[in-house]
Enzyme design. Structure first.
Site, short mmCIF file in Angstrom:
data_model
loop_
_atom_site.label_atom_id
_atom_site.label_comp_id
_atom_site.label_asym_id
_atom_site.label_seq_id
_atom_site.Cartn_x
_atom_site.Cartn_y
_atom_site.Cartn_z
N PHE A 139 0.86 -1.19 0.00
CA PHE A 139 0.00 0.00 0.00
C PHE A 139 0.89 1.22 0.00
O PHE A 139 1.78 1.35 0.84
CB PHE A 139 -0.90 0.02 1.24
CG PHE A 139 -1.82 1.20 1.26
CD1 PHE A 139 -3.00 1.21 0.52
CD2 PHE A 139 -1.49 2.34 1.98
CE1 PHE A 139 -3.83 2.32 0.51
CE2 PHE A 139 -2.32 3.45 1.97
CZ PHE A 139 -3.49 3.45 1.25
N ASP A 224 9.18 2.77 1.59
CA ASP A 224 8.00 3.45 2.10
C ASP A 224 7.90 3.13 3.58
O ASP A 224 7.49 2.04 3.97
CB ASP A 224 6.77 2.97 1.33
CG ASP A 224 5.48 3.63 1.85
OD1 ASP A 224 5.50 4.20 2.96
OD2 ASP A 224 4.46 3.55 1.14
N LYS A 253 2.63 9.70 8.73
CA LYS A 253 1.94 9.15 9.90
C LYS A 253 2.54 9.65 11.23
O LYS A 253 2.26 10.75 11.64
CB LYS A 253 1.87 7.63 9.80
CG LYS A 253 0.91 7.18 8.67
CD LYS A 253 0.34 5.81 8.87
CE LYS A 253 -0.84 5.57 7.94
NZ LYS A 253 -0.52 4.86 6.71
C1 PLP Z 1 -0.80 5.25 5.28
C2 PLP Z 1 0.21 4.86 4.26
C3 PLP Z 1 0.37 5.59 3.07
C4 PLP Z 1 -0.52 6.76 2.70
O1 PLP Z 1 -0.43 7.81 3.61
P1 PLP Z 1 -1.57 8.95 3.60
O2 PLP Z 1 -1.11 9.93 4.63
O3 PLP Z 1 -2.86 8.29 3.92
O4 PLP Z 1 -1.60 9.53 2.23
C5 PLP Z 1 1.36 5.20 2.20
N1 PLP Z 1 2.14 4.14 2.46
C6 PLP Z 1 2.02 3.41 3.59
C7 PLP Z 1 2.95 2.27 3.85
C8 PLP Z 1 1.04 3.74 4.52
O5 PLP Z 1 0.88 2.99 5.62
#
Ligand code: PLP
Length: 411
Positions: A139, A224, A253
């Site tokens: 994701f 990521d 986050k």
């Molecule tokens: C939450 C998340 C995203 C997206 O972040 P947003 O602030 O919702 O745009 C991207 N990559 C990972 C691994 C995530 O957990």
């Protein structure tokens, strides 16, 4: 501001229906406890989806936010500002990175990372080298580019055509990556622990193999760390534990402890491909966000907090194993630090949402990671007795769902 009463039903009248929030509306939080409109208390094992790394309304973050609110809110990047410069200095000093780009969310950090990877390859190798390889179940966000790189087809459905030049292989399958990667690959993108995809840790040998394949093909390695970063795994960033250094890393986050902020970190050489005018964000590096993030980073990047994550991980795992010994509901408990997944046994696949609703009714907030995994991403400084109390409530919720039985049409 109008004081017309609002409640959960208001959501269904005025909000776009892309979310289906729980039946109550929280109004106040402190540490790892939250209260709703009726005054009911919840133990927070969700942490706003791995965001509230210092709990709710941490007094130091509140102080810094109030102080900055009285001083300077916003300039745009026509000017730089002290909080952004300080945060950039601290985050580059604490990581592999030499340079940082600030934005407001995870998806924006990834959007910047993927654009930069393409631009770097374009600058150094030409336009043919533009392919991005990512992993199934990963994701990376909900913008068009980031959902394209993400490895879950359900998020692309209905939004095609999506950007070209992106492919996916199985996570932790080095042979599959070796077969897919080529000199046309500009970047490989991975999460150290797949979060939304089901809490699936990268095997360290796999991560080292990915790094070696990237080096062999002059591809950049993008980590990521939006969910795994800023202490979540018990390290400041997850790459440290894997013994692999990426070229680009994205963070969001927990970075702002609840204040929206994102960051893309990279090496000096890679940064040079984002020359003047190539990319931007009006709010990126906003003084309010950067002041709070700098304080959050300083509070989290200490041996006490980071070592405390490992201790809390053990408490969570022991409590979940004890629940499982009595209820027989999980087939696996996995993850690292305070990113923990508990996979439901097959009769309960597709029904994680029922456990979330029952947990909320029992007074504990948790998350799912796909329809068969319960996910725990609490505050990194949650009190040990709050873990105990939350687990008592969780077991009550699990027993209540078991008493009702699995749904026949479970998928
Ligand atoms: C939450 C998340 C995203 C997206 O972040 P947003 O602030 O919702 O745009 C991207 N990559 C990972 C691994 C995530 O957990």
């Amino acid at each position: 501001m109008s004081d017309k009463p609002v409640n959960r039903a208001t959501f269904d009248q005025v909000m776009v229906p892309n979310y289906n929030p729980q039946a109550v509306v929280p109004v106040r939080g402190r540490g790892s406890r939250v209260w709703d409109q009726a005054g009911t208390e919840y133990i927070d094992f969700a942490g706003g989806i791995a965001v509230n790394a210092l709990g709710h309304c941490h007094p130091r973050l509140v102080d810094v936010l109030k102080g900055q609110a009285e001083r300077l809110w916003h300039l745009s990047n026509v000017f730089t500002n002290e909080p952004a410069l300080r945060l950039a200095g601290e985050i580059t000093a604490a990581t592999f990175a030499d340079r940082v780009f600030f934005c407001n969310s995870g998806a924006e950090a990834n959007e910047a990372a993927f654009k930069l990877a393409r631009k770097y390859a374009f600058d150094h190798f030409g336009p043919e080298k533009h392919e991005i390889i990512a992993f199934n179940q990963s994701f990376h966000g909900r913008t068009l580019f980031t959902l394209t790189v993400g490895g879950q087809a359900k998020y692309r459905e209905g939004f095609e055509p999506v950007p070209a030049g992106v492919s996916h292989v199985d996570f932790n399958d080095l042979a599959a990556l070796e077969a897919a990667i080529s000199d046309r690959t500009c970047a490989v993108v991975m999460e150290p622990i797949q979060g939304e995809g089901g809490v699936i840790p990268a095997d360290p040998a796999f991560a080292r193999g990915v790094r070696a394949l990237c080096d062999r093909h002059n591809a950049l390695l993008v980590f990521d760390e939006i969910q795994t970063g800023v202490g979540r795994t018990g390290h400041l960033y997850g790459y440290e534990a894997l013994g692999v250094t990426p070229d680009i890393l994205t963070s969001a986050k927990a970075l702002g402890g609840g204040f929206p902020v994102g960051a893309m970190l990279c090496t000096e050489a890679v940064a040079q491909s984002f020359g003047f005018g190539t990319h931007g964000s009006t709010y990126g590096g906003n003084p309010l966000a950067c002041a709070v993030a700098a304080e959050a980073l300083a509070l989290i990047n200490t041996p006490e907090v980071l070592n405390g994550v490992a201790e809390r991980h053990d408490r969570f795992r022991a409590a979940l194993e004890a629940i499982n010994a009595r209820q027989g509901i999980f087939s696996e408990i996995r993850g690292g630090g305070l990113l923990i997944g508990a996979e439901l046994t097959p009769p309960w696949h597709g029904q994680a949402g029922r456990f979330l609703a029952a947990a909320r009714e029992a007074g504990v907030m948790l998350l799912m990671a796909g329809p068969k995994v319960l996910r725990f991403t609490p505050s990194l400084i949650i009190e040990l007795e709050e873990i105990e109390l939350g687990m008592e409530r969780l077991e009550r919720a699990i027993a209540a769902v078991i008493a009702e039985g699995p749904e026949a049409a479970a998928g």
